[in-house]
Design a protein around this motif. Structure first.
Motif, PDB file in Angstrom:
ATOM      1  N   LEU A 238      49.824  26.518  10.100  1.00 22.56           N
ATOM      2  CA  LEU A 238      51.100  26.860   9.570  1.00 22.56           C
ATOM      3  C   LEU A 238      50.891  26.547   8.048  1.00 22.56           C
ATOM      4  O   LEU A 238      50.971  25.355   7.464  1.00 22.56           O
ATOM      5  CB  LEU A 238      52.126  25.711  10.103  1.00 22.56           C
ATOM      6  CG  LEU A 238      52.163  26.010  11.832  1.00 22.56           C
ATOM      7  CD1 LEU A 238      53.325  24.909  11.976  1.00 22.56           C
ATOM      8  CD2 LEU A 238      52.760  27.314  12.101  1.00 22.56           C
ATOM      9  N   ASP A 239      50.867  27.721   7.231  1.00 18.70           N
ATOM     10  CA  ASP A 239      50.919  27.723   5.623  1.00 18.70           C
ATOM     11  C   ASP A 239      52.264  27.662   5.275  1.00 18.70           C
ATOM     12  O   ASP A 239      52.964  27.988   5.717  1.00 18.70           O
ATOM     13  CB  ASP A 239      50.103  28.946   5.235  1.00 18.70           C
ATOM     14  CG  ASP A 239      49.618  28.831   3.788  1.00 18.70           C
ATOM     15  OD1 ASP A 239      49.681  27.593   3.277  1.00 18.70           O
ATOM     16  OD2 ASP A 239      48.978  29.727   3.236  1.00 18.70           O
ATOM     17  N   GLU A 240      52.205  26.806   4.051  1.00 19.90           N
ATOM     18  CA  GLU A 240      53.699  26.649   3.329  1.00 19.90           C
ATOM     19  C   GLU A 240      54.337  26.037   4.173  1.00 19.90           C
ATOM     20  O   GLU A 240      55.873  26.475   4.251  1.00 19.90           O
ATOM     21  CB  GLU A 240      54.103  27.755   2.773  1.00 19.90           C
ATOM     22  CG  GLU A 240      53.174  28.550   1.633  1.00 19.90           C
ATOM     23  CD  GLU A 240      53.577  29.636   0.908  1.00 19.90           C
ATOM     24  OE1 GLU A 240      54.784  29.470   0.482  1.00 19.90           O
ATOM     25  OE2 GLU A 240      53.016  30.604   0.526  1.00 19.90           O
ATOM     26  N   ILE A 241      54.440  24.864   4.708  1.00 19.12           N
ATOM     27  CA  ILE A 241      55.144  24.172   5.903  1.00 19.12           C
ATOM     28  C   ILE A 241      56.351  23.717   5.459  1.00 19.12           C
ATOM     29  O   ILE A 241      57.508  23.598   6.016  1.00 19.12           O
ATOM     30  CB  ILE A 241      54.366  23.192   6.484  1.00 19.12           C
ATOM     31  CG1 ILE A 241      54.768  22.782   7.899  1.00 19.12           C
ATOM     32  CG2 ILE A 241      53.757  22.192   5.629  1.00 19.12           C
ATOM     33  CD1 ILE A 241      55.190  23.353   8.952  1.00 19.12           C
ATOM     34  N   GLY A 242      56.406  23.412   4.140  1.00 19.95           N
ATOM     35  CA  GLY A 242      57.653  23.093   3.420  1.00 19.95           C
ATOM     36  C   GLY A 242      58.840  24.168   3.639  1.00 19.95           C
ATOM     37  O   GLY A 242      59.787  23.522   3.120  1.00 19.95           O
ATOM     38  N   ASN A 243      58.467  25.278   3.765  1.00 20.81           N
ATOM     39  CA  ASN A 243      59.452  26.316   3.838  1.00 20.81           C
ATOM     40  C   ASN A 243      60.280  26.192   5.256  1.00 20.81           C
ATOM     41  O   ASN A 243      61.196  27.010   5.417  1.00 20.81           O
ATOM     42  CB  ASN A 243      58.868  27.716   3.601  1.00 20.81           C
ATOM     43  CG  ASN A 243      58.607  27.685   1.923  1.00 20.81           C
ATOM     44  OD1 ASN A 243      58.996  26.867   1.324  1.00 20.81           O
ATOM     45  ND2 ASN A 243      57.784  28.663   1.705  1.00 20.81           N
TER      46      ASN A 243
END
Length: 432
Positions: A238-243
Protein backbone atom coordinates in the motif's frame (compact mmCIF):
# COMPACT_ATOMS: atom_id res chain seq x y z
CA UNK A 1 18.00 -8.83 -28.19
CA UNK A 2 15.12 -10.27 -26.16
CA UNK A 3 12.05 -11.43 -28.07
CA UNK A 4 8.57 -10.66 -26.73
CA UNK A 5 5.36 -12.23 -28.02
CA UNK A 6 2.34 -9.89 -27.80
CA UNK A 7 -1.10 -11.47 -28.22
CA UNK A 8 -4.19 -9.30 -28.68
CA UNK A 9 -7.02 -9.22 -31.22
CA UNK A 10 -6.97 -5.42 -31.28
CA UNK A 11 -4.47 -4.35 -33.95
CA UNK A 12 -4.19 -0.84 -32.47
CA UNK A 13 -2.96 -2.37 -29.22
CA UNK A 14 -0.53 -4.60 -31.12
CA UNK A 15 0.84 -1.58 -32.97
CA UNK A 16 1.16 0.48 -29.79
CA UNK A 17 3.02 -2.26 -27.91
CA UNK A 18 5.16 -3.06 -30.93
CA UNK A 19 6.27 0.57 -31.09
CA UNK A 20 6.82 0.93 -27.34
CA UNK A 21 8.83 -2.26 -26.98
CA UNK A 22 10.84 -1.74 -30.15
CA UNK A 23 11.94 1.64 -28.84
CA UNK A 24 13.36 -0.13 -25.80
CA UNK A 25 15.37 -2.63 -27.84
CA UNK A 26 13.03 -5.60 -27.67
CA UNK A 27 12.26 -7.73 -30.71
CA UNK A 28 8.48 -7.98 -30.96
CA UNK A 29 6.40 -10.83 -32.36
CA UNK A 30 2.66 -10.10 -32.61
CA UNK A 31 -0.31 -12.47 -32.88
CA UNK A 32 -3.97 -11.54 -33.15
CA UNK A 33 -5.39 -15.07 -32.85
CA UNK A 34 -4.91 -17.98 -30.48
CA UNK A 35 -3.70 -20.14 -33.38
CA UNK A 36 -1.01 -17.64 -34.42
CA UNK A 37 0.08 -17.23 -30.81
CA UNK A 38 0.50 -20.96 -30.27
CA UNK A 39 2.45 -21.30 -33.53
CA UNK A 40 4.78 -18.46 -32.51
CA UNK A 41 5.39 -19.90 -29.04
CA UNK A 42 6.01 -23.37 -30.50
CA UNK A 43 8.41 -22.39 -33.28
CA UNK A 44 10.31 -19.38 -31.91
CA UNK A 45 12.53 -18.65 -28.92
CA UNK A 46 10.32 -16.34 -26.86
CA UNK A 47 11.71 -14.61 -23.77
CA UNK A 48 8.42 -13.15 -22.47
CA UNK A 49 4.73 -13.19 -23.42
CA UNK A 50 2.16 -10.42 -23.06
CA UNK A 51 -1.37 -11.70 -23.59
CA UNK A 52 -4.88 -10.32 -23.58
CA UNK A 53 -7.81 -12.25 -22.08
CA UNK A 54 -10.28 -12.27 -25.01
CA UNK A 55 -9.77 -12.88 -28.73
CA UNK A 56 -13.25 -13.20 -30.26
CA UNK A 57 -15.57 -10.29 -30.89
CA UNK A 58 -18.11 -9.82 -28.13
CA UNK A 59 -16.42 -12.10 -25.59
CA UNK A 60 -15.67 -10.70 -22.14
CA UNK A 61 -15.40 -13.74 -19.85
CA UNK A 62 -11.65 -14.19 -20.12
CA UNK A 63 -12.05 -17.92 -20.77
CA UNK A 64 -10.07 -17.71 -24.01
CA UNK A 65 -7.17 -16.02 -22.26
CA UNK A 66 -7.23 -18.60 -19.49
CA UNK A 67 -7.10 -21.45 -22.00
CA UNK A 68 -4.27 -19.80 -23.95
CA UNK A 69 -2.30 -19.22 -20.76
CA UNK A 70 -2.30 -22.93 -19.93
CA UNK A 71 -1.36 -23.79 -23.52
CA UNK A 72 1.64 -21.47 -23.19
CA UNK A 73 2.57 -23.16 -19.92
CA UNK A 74 2.57 -26.54 -21.67
CA UNK A 75 4.58 -25.28 -24.65
CA UNK A 76 7.15 -23.13 -22.82
CA UNK A 77 6.76 -23.56 -19.05
CA UNK A 78 9.63 -21.26 -18.07
CA UNK A 79 8.61 -18.24 -20.16
CA UNK A 80 7.21 -15.35 -18.06
CA UNK A 81 3.66 -14.35 -18.99
CA UNK A 82 2.16 -10.93 -18.29
CA UNK A 83 -1.63 -10.76 -18.50
CA UNK A 84 -3.27 -7.51 -19.62
CA UNK A 85 -6.87 -7.37 -18.52
CA UNK A 86 -9.97 -5.27 -18.00
CA UNK A 87 -11.63 -5.19 -14.57
CA UNK A 88 -14.30 -7.63 -15.77
CA UNK A 89 -11.65 -10.35 -16.10
CA UNK A 90 -9.68 -9.43 -12.97
CA UNK A 91 -10.73 -12.49 -10.99
CA UNK A 92 -9.52 -14.78 -13.78
CA UNK A 93 -6.28 -12.80 -14.04
CA UNK A 94 -5.67 -13.34 -10.32
CA UNK A 95 -6.19 -17.07 -10.80
CA UNK A 96 -3.55 -17.02 -13.52
CA UNK A 97 -1.10 -15.15 -11.28
CA UNK A 98 -1.57 -17.83 -8.64
CA UNK A 99 -0.97 -20.40 -11.38
CA UNK A 100 2.33 -18.87 -12.38
CA UNK A 101 1.68 -15.71 -14.41
CA UNK A 102 4.43 -13.14 -13.82
CA UNK A 103 1.97 -10.28 -13.28
CA UNK A 104 -1.22 -8.72 -14.51
CA UNK A 105 -1.79 -5.11 -15.59
CA UNK A 106 -5.15 -3.40 -16.08
CA UNK A 107 -6.15 -1.69 -19.31
CA UNK A 108 -5.19 0.98 -20.14
CA UNK A 109 -1.72 0.03 -18.98
CA UNK A 110 0.95 2.37 -17.68
CA UNK A 111 3.93 2.33 -20.06
CA UNK A 112 6.53 2.81 -17.33
CA UNK A 113 5.03 0.06 -15.16
CA UNK A 114 4.82 -2.32 -18.12
CA UNK A 115 8.44 -1.73 -19.10
CA UNK A 116 9.57 -2.18 -15.51
CA UNK A 117 7.65 -5.46 -15.20
CA UNK A 118 9.08 -6.71 -18.49
CA UNK A 119 12.62 -5.77 -17.48
CA UNK A 120 12.34 -7.50 -14.13
CA UNK A 121 10.94 -10.71 -15.56
CA UNK A 122 13.20 -10.92 -18.60
CA UNK A 123 16.24 -10.45 -16.38
CA UNK A 124 14.97 -13.01 -13.87
CA UNK A 125 14.56 -15.46 -16.73
CA UNK A 126 18.15 -15.13 -17.98
CA UNK A 127 21.57 -15.76 -16.46
CA UNK A 128 22.75 -12.94 -14.22
CA UNK A 129 25.06 -10.39 -15.83
CA UNK A 130 27.79 -8.49 -14.05
CA UNK A 131 27.18 -4.79 -13.59
CA UNK A 132 29.72 -2.07 -14.42
CA UNK A 133 30.49 -0.79 -10.95
CA UNK A 134 27.46 -1.70 -8.89
CA UNK A 135 26.14 -4.44 -6.70
CA UNK A 136 22.69 -5.59 -7.78
CA UNK A 137 20.41 -7.40 -5.36
CA UNK A 138 17.08 -8.34 -6.93
CA UNK A 139 17.46 -5.29 -9.16
CA UNK A 140 18.44 -3.06 -6.24
CA UNK A 141 21.59 -1.12 -7.11
CA UNK A 142 23.43 -0.46 -3.87
CA UNK A 143 26.94 0.73 -3.08
CA UNK A 144 26.42 3.22 -0.26
CA UNK A 145 26.72 2.25 3.40
CA UNK A 146 23.23 3.55 4.36
CA UNK A 147 21.60 1.42 1.64
CA UNK A 148 23.60 -1.67 2.55
CA UNK A 149 22.46 -1.29 6.15
CA UNK A 150 18.86 -0.82 5.08
CA UNK A 151 18.91 -3.84 2.77
CA UNK A 152 20.42 -5.95 5.54
CA UNK A 153 17.50 -4.99 7.78
CA UNK A 154 15.02 -5.60 4.94
CA UNK A 155 16.45 -9.08 4.49
CA UNK A 156 15.91 -9.84 8.16
CA UNK A 157 12.28 -8.70 8.23
CA UNK A 158 11.56 -10.45 4.92
CA UNK A 159 11.69 -13.85 6.61
CA UNK A 160 8.83 -12.99 8.96
CA UNK A 161 5.22 -11.96 8.40
CA UNK A 162 5.35 -8.71 10.36
CA UNK A 163 4.00 -5.51 8.87
CA UNK A 164 6.60 -3.09 7.53
CA UNK A 165 6.29 0.67 7.01
CA UNK A 166 8.72 2.12 4.46
CA UNK A 167 9.25 5.86 4.80
CA UNK A 168 11.12 8.23 2.55
CA UNK A 169 10.78 11.02 0.02
CA UNK A 170 9.04 10.68 -3.31
CA UNK A 171 11.17 8.99 -5.93
CA UNK A 172 13.59 7.43 -3.44
CA UNK A 173 12.71 3.82 -4.28
CA UNK A 174 10.21 2.67 -1.64
CA UNK A 175 8.42 0.31 -4.01
CA UNK A 176 11.72 -1.38 -4.85
CA UNK A 177 12.33 -2.10 -1.17
CA UNK A 178 8.84 -3.55 -0.80
CA UNK A 179 9.42 -5.78 -3.82
CA UNK A 180 12.76 -6.90 -2.35
CA UNK A 181 11.08 -7.89 0.92
CA UNK A 182 8.43 -9.90 -0.90
CA UNK A 183 10.89 -11.64 -3.21
CA UNK A 184 12.98 -12.72 -0.23
CA UNK A 185 10.03 -13.85 1.88
CA UNK A 186 8.34 -17.28 2.19
CA UNK A 187 5.50 -15.73 0.14
CA UNK A 188 7.68 -15.03 -2.91
CA UNK A 189 5.87 -17.59 -5.08
CA UNK A 190 2.52 -15.94 -4.28
CA UNK A 191 1.06 -12.66 -5.64
CA UNK A 192 2.70 -9.30 -4.94
CA UNK A 193 -0.11 -6.78 -5.39
CA UNK A 194 0.58 -3.04 -5.42
CA UNK A 195 -1.87 -0.21 -4.77
CA UNK A 196 -0.98 3.46 -5.08
CA UNK A 197 -3.39 5.10 -2.66
CA UNK A 198 -2.44 8.53 -3.94
CA UNK A 199 -3.69 7.70 -7.44
CA UNK A 200 -7.18 6.61 -6.34
CA UNK A 201 -10.29 8.70 -5.89
CA UNK A 202 -11.26 8.61 -2.20
CA UNK A 203 -14.73 7.24 -2.97
CA UNK A 204 -13.22 4.24 -4.78
CA UNK A 205 -10.52 3.30 -2.28
CA UNK A 206 -12.66 0.87 -0.27
CA UNK A 207 -13.84 -0.88 -3.43
CA UNK A 208 -10.25 -1.05 -4.67
CA UNK A 209 -9.00 -2.63 -1.45
CA UNK A 210 -11.93 -4.78 -0.40
CA UNK A 211 -13.93 -5.28 -3.58
CA UNK A 212 -17.54 -4.41 -4.32
CA UNK A 213 -20.71 -6.23 -5.25
CA UNK A 214 -22.58 -5.45 -8.45
CA UNK A 215 -24.68 -2.31 -7.95
CA UNK A 216 -22.87 -1.30 -4.74
CA UNK A 217 -22.19 2.15 -6.21
CA UNK A 218 -22.83 4.05 -9.42
CA UNK A 219 -20.94 2.39 -12.23
CA UNK A 220 -20.49 -0.96 -10.46
CA UNK A 221 -21.93 -3.08 -13.27
CA UNK A 222 -20.25 -6.29 -12.13
CA UNK A 223 -18.69 -7.76 -9.01
CA UNK A 224 -15.29 -6.20 -8.37
CA UNK A 225 -12.54 -8.25 -6.77
CA UNK A 226 -10.55 -6.27 -4.21
CA UNK A 227 -6.80 -6.18 -3.87
CA UNK A 228 -6.87 -8.03 -0.55
CA UNK A 229 -8.52 -11.00 -2.23
CA UNK A 230 -6.09 -10.73 -5.13
CA UNK A 231 -3.16 -10.84 -2.71
CA UNK A 232 -4.44 -13.82 -0.69
CA UNK A 233 -1.43 -15.91 0.29
CA UNK A 234 0.98 -13.20 -0.82
CA UNK A 235 1.90 -9.59 -0.10
CA UNK A 236 -0.07 -6.36 -0.50
CA UNK A 237 1.93 -3.15 -0.92
CA UNK A 238 0.00 0.00 0.00
CA UNK A 239 1.89 3.02 -1.30
CA UNK A 240 1.08 6.52 0.00
CA UNK A 241 -0.88 4.98 2.88
CA UNK A 242 -1.41 8.42 4.41
CA UNK A 243 -4.04 9.13 1.75
CA UNK A 244 -6.40 6.41 3.01
CA UNK A 245 -9.60 8.04 4.41
CA UNK A 246 -10.59 7.36 8.01
CA UNK A 247 -13.43 5.01 7.03
CA UNK A 248 -11.00 2.92 4.99
CA UNK A 249 -8.48 3.04 7.83
CA UNK A 250 -10.97 1.43 10.17
CA UNK A 251 -11.63 -1.43 7.73
CA UNK A 252 -7.91 -1.85 7.09
CA UNK A 253 -7.27 -2.07 10.84
CA UNK A 254 -9.83 -4.85 11.12
CA UNK A 255 -8.20 -6.82 8.30
CA UNK A 256 -4.80 -6.51 9.97
CA UNK A 257 -6.27 -7.68 13.27
CA UNK A 258 -8.52 -10.51 12.03
CA UNK A 259 -7.77 -11.16 8.35
CA UNK A 260 -11.46 -10.56 7.61
CA UNK A 261 -13.52 -7.98 5.70
CA UNK A 262 -16.64 -7.54 3.59
CA UNK A 263 -16.91 -6.29 0.05
CA UNK A 264 -18.67 -2.94 -0.40
CA UNK A 265 -22.39 -3.70 -0.63
CA UNK A 266 -22.11 -7.17 0.92
CA UNK A 267 -22.57 -8.67 4.38
CA UNK A 268 -20.58 -11.81 3.57
CA UNK A 269 -17.34 -12.02 5.55
CA UNK A 270 -14.22 -12.98 3.58
CA UNK A 271 -11.05 -14.30 5.19
CA UNK A 272 -7.60 -13.82 3.66
CA UNK A 273 -3.98 -14.44 4.54
CA UNK A 274 -2.09 -11.33 3.41
CA UNK A 275 1.10 -9.64 4.52
CA UNK A 276 0.85 -5.86 4.33
CA UNK A 277 3.78 -3.59 3.49
CA UNK A 278 2.98 0.10 3.40
CA UNK A 279 4.88 3.22 2.41
CA UNK A 280 4.53 6.94 2.85
CA UNK A 281 6.37 10.20 2.25
CA UNK A 282 4.19 12.07 4.75
CA UNK A 283 4.49 12.56 8.51
CA UNK A 284 1.99 10.07 9.89
CA UNK A 285 2.68 11.10 13.50
CA UNK A 286 1.63 14.65 12.63
CA UNK A 287 -1.40 13.25 10.79
CA UNK A 288 -2.33 11.42 14.01
CA UNK A 289 -2.14 14.71 15.94
CA UNK A 290 -4.35 16.32 13.29
CA UNK A 291 -6.89 13.47 13.63
CA UNK A 292 -6.29 12.43 10.02
CA UNK A 293 -4.72 9.05 10.74
CA UNK A 294 -5.60 6.43 13.34
CA UNK A 295 -2.93 5.87 15.96
CA UNK A 296 -3.88 2.20 16.42
CA UNK A 297 -3.56 1.61 12.67
CA UNK A 298 -0.18 3.35 12.63
CA UNK A 299 1.26 0.94 15.18
CA UNK A 300 -0.24 -2.04 13.36
CA UNK A 301 1.44 -0.95 10.13
CA UNK A 302 4.68 0.16 11.75
CA UNK A 303 5.91 -2.99 13.47
CA UNK A 304 9.22 -2.28 11.72
CA UNK A 305 10.02 1.00 9.98
CA UNK A 306 12.54 1.14 7.15
CA UNK A 307 13.55 4.72 6.43
CA UNK A 308 14.90 5.12 2.91
CA UNK A 309 17.44 7.98 2.81
CA UNK A 310 17.25 10.52 -0.03
CA UNK A 311 19.67 10.08 -2.91
CA UNK A 312 21.86 13.02 -1.85
CA UNK A 313 22.60 11.16 1.40
CA UNK A 314 23.82 8.05 -0.42
CA UNK A 315 26.20 9.51 -2.95
CA UNK A 316 28.00 6.23 -3.60
CA UNK A 317 24.83 4.98 -5.33
CA UNK A 318 24.62 7.85 -7.84
CA UNK A 319 27.14 6.68 -10.45
CA UNK A 320 26.06 3.02 -10.32
CA UNK A 321 22.45 4.10 -10.82
CA UNK A 322 23.49 6.39 -13.67
CA UNK A 323 25.27 3.57 -15.48
CA UNK A 324 22.20 1.41 -14.99
CA UNK A 325 19.89 4.05 -16.48
CA UNK A 326 22.04 4.93 -19.51
CA UNK A 327 22.82 1.32 -20.43
CA UNK A 328 25.89 -0.22 -22.00
CA UNK A 329 25.78 1.91 -25.18
CA UNK A 330 26.81 5.15 -23.48
CA UNK A 331 29.79 6.41 -21.48
CA UNK A 332 30.16 9.29 -19.00
CA UNK A 333 32.70 12.05 -19.45
CA UNK A 334 35.08 12.68 -16.56
CA UNK A 335 33.43 15.99 -15.62
CA UNK A 336 30.02 14.29 -15.46
CA UNK A 337 31.45 11.67 -13.10
CA UNK A 338 32.64 14.48 -10.85
CA UNK A 339 29.48 16.59 -11.06
CA UNK A 340 26.73 14.02 -10.69
CA UNK A 341 27.41 13.20 -7.01
CA UNK A 342 27.44 16.94 -6.18
CA UNK A 343 23.88 17.61 -7.33
CA UNK A 344 21.08 18.12 -4.78
CA UNK A 345 18.76 15.51 -6.36
CA UNK A 346 15.61 16.85 -4.73
CA UNK A 347 13.60 14.43 -6.86
CA UNK A 348 15.81 11.51 -5.79
CA UNK A 349 16.29 8.43 -7.98
CA UNK A 350 13.36 9.37 -10.21
CA UNK A 351 14.95 12.73 -11.01
CA UNK A 352 18.29 11.08 -11.78
CA UNK A 353 16.58 8.62 -14.12
CA UNK A 354 14.80 11.43 -15.97
CA UNK A 355 18.03 13.37 -16.44
CA UNK A 356 19.71 10.24 -17.78
CA UNK A 357 16.92 9.79 -20.32
CA UNK A 358 17.21 13.41 -21.43
CA UNK A 359 20.99 13.12 -21.72
CA UNK A 360 20.63 10.11 -24.01
CA UNK A 361 18.14 12.04 -26.16
CA UNK A 362 20.43 15.08 -26.47
CA UNK A 363 23.64 13.12 -27.07
CA UNK A 364 24.68 12.73 -30.71
CA UNK A 365 27.22 9.97 -30.03
CA UNK A 366 27.91 7.66 -27.10
CA UNK A 367 29.75 10.09 -24.77
CA UNK A 368 27.46 11.90 -22.33
CA UNK A 369 28.67 15.39 -21.36
CA UNK A 370 27.59 17.77 -18.60
CA UNK A 371 25.50 19.84 -21.04
CA UNK A 372 23.52 16.71 -21.94
CA UNK A 373 22.62 16.37 -18.26
CA UNK A 374 22.15 20.16 -17.94
CA UNK A 375 24.75 20.23 -15.16
CA UNK A 376 26.61 23.21 -13.75
CA UNK A 377 29.58 23.14 -11.41
CA UNK A 378 27.50 22.89 -8.24
CA UNK A 379 23.88 22.54 -9.23
CA UNK A 380 21.65 21.99 -12.19
CA UNK A 381 21.42 24.90 -14.54
CA UNK A 382 17.80 26.01 -14.44
CA UNK A 383 16.02 24.94 -17.58
CA UNK A 384 14.90 28.01 -19.43
CA UNK A 385 11.46 28.02 -20.96
CA UNK A 386 12.88 28.28 -24.49
CA UNK A 387 15.28 25.39 -23.83
CA UNK A 388 12.47 23.23 -22.46
CA UNK A 389 10.28 24.04 -25.46
CA UNK A 390 13.11 23.26 -27.86
CA UNK A 391 13.81 19.93 -26.21
CA UNK A 392 10.15 18.91 -26.25
CA UNK A 393 9.72 19.92 -29.90
CA UNK A 394 12.86 18.08 -31.02
CA UNK A 395 11.83 14.85 -29.28
CA UNK A 396 8.26 15.07 -30.60
CA UNK A 397 9.49 15.66 -34.15
CA UNK A 398 12.00 12.84 -33.84
CA UNK A 399 9.18 10.43 -33.05
CA UNK A 400 6.66 11.86 -35.54
CA UNK A 401 4.54 13.13 -32.65
CA UNK A 402 3.76 9.67 -31.32
CA UNK A 403 3.04 10.84 -27.78
CA UNK A 404 3.71 7.55 -25.97
CA UNK A 405 7.09 7.21 -27.67
CA UNK A 406 8.14 10.81 -27.00
CA UNK A 407 6.97 10.67 -23.37
CA UNK A 408 9.08 7.58 -22.75
CA UNK A 409 12.14 9.25 -24.24
CA UNK A 410 11.60 12.26 -21.97
CA UNK A 411 10.94 10.19 -18.87
CA UNK A 412 7.45 11.55 -18.20
CA UNK A 413 3.86 10.37 -18.46
CA UNK A 414 1.79 11.03 -21.56
CA UNK A 415 -0.50 13.30 -19.51
CA UNK A 416 2.50 15.35 -18.33
CA UNK A 417 3.74 15.68 -21.90
CA UNK A 418 0.33 16.85 -23.09
CA UNK A 419 0.37 19.51 -20.35
CA UNK A 420 3.83 20.68 -21.42
CA UNK A 421 2.71 20.85 -25.06
CA UNK A 422 -0.27 22.96 -24.06
CA UNK A 423 1.82 25.17 -21.76
CA UNK A 424 4.39 25.97 -24.45
CA UNK A 425 1.79 26.02 -27.25
CA UNK A 426 3.79 23.56 -29.33
CA UNK A 427 2.40 22.13 -32.55
CA UNK A 428 3.79 19.99 -35.34
CA UNK A 429 3.94 23.04 -37.59
CA UNK A 430 5.38 25.48 -35.03
CA UNK A 431 9.01 26.56 -34.99
CA UNK A 432 11.10 25.41 -32.05
Amino acid sequence: MKRILVVDDNHDILDALDLLLSLHDYQVVTASTVKDAVIAATNQQIDLIIQDMNFSQGTTSGAEGKSLFYQFKDITPDTPIIVITAWSQLETAIELVKSGAADYLPKPWNDTKLLQTISENVQQNTPAKSQKISSVTNQLIIESAPMKQLIAMAGKVAASDISVLITGANGSGKERIADYIHQNSPRSAQPFIKVNMGALASELMEAELFGAEKGAYTGATSMRLGRFEAADGGTLFLDEIGNLPLAGQMKLLRVLQTGQFERVGSSETISVDVRVISATNSDLLQAIKDNLFREDLYYRLNVVELNLPPLNQRQDDILPLTYHFIGDDYQLSEDVKQLLPKQPWHGNVRELENHCKRAVVLCSDNLLLSEHFMLANQAFTPIKIDDDKTLLKSVLDKHQWVIARAANELGMSRQALYRRIEKHQISQESDS
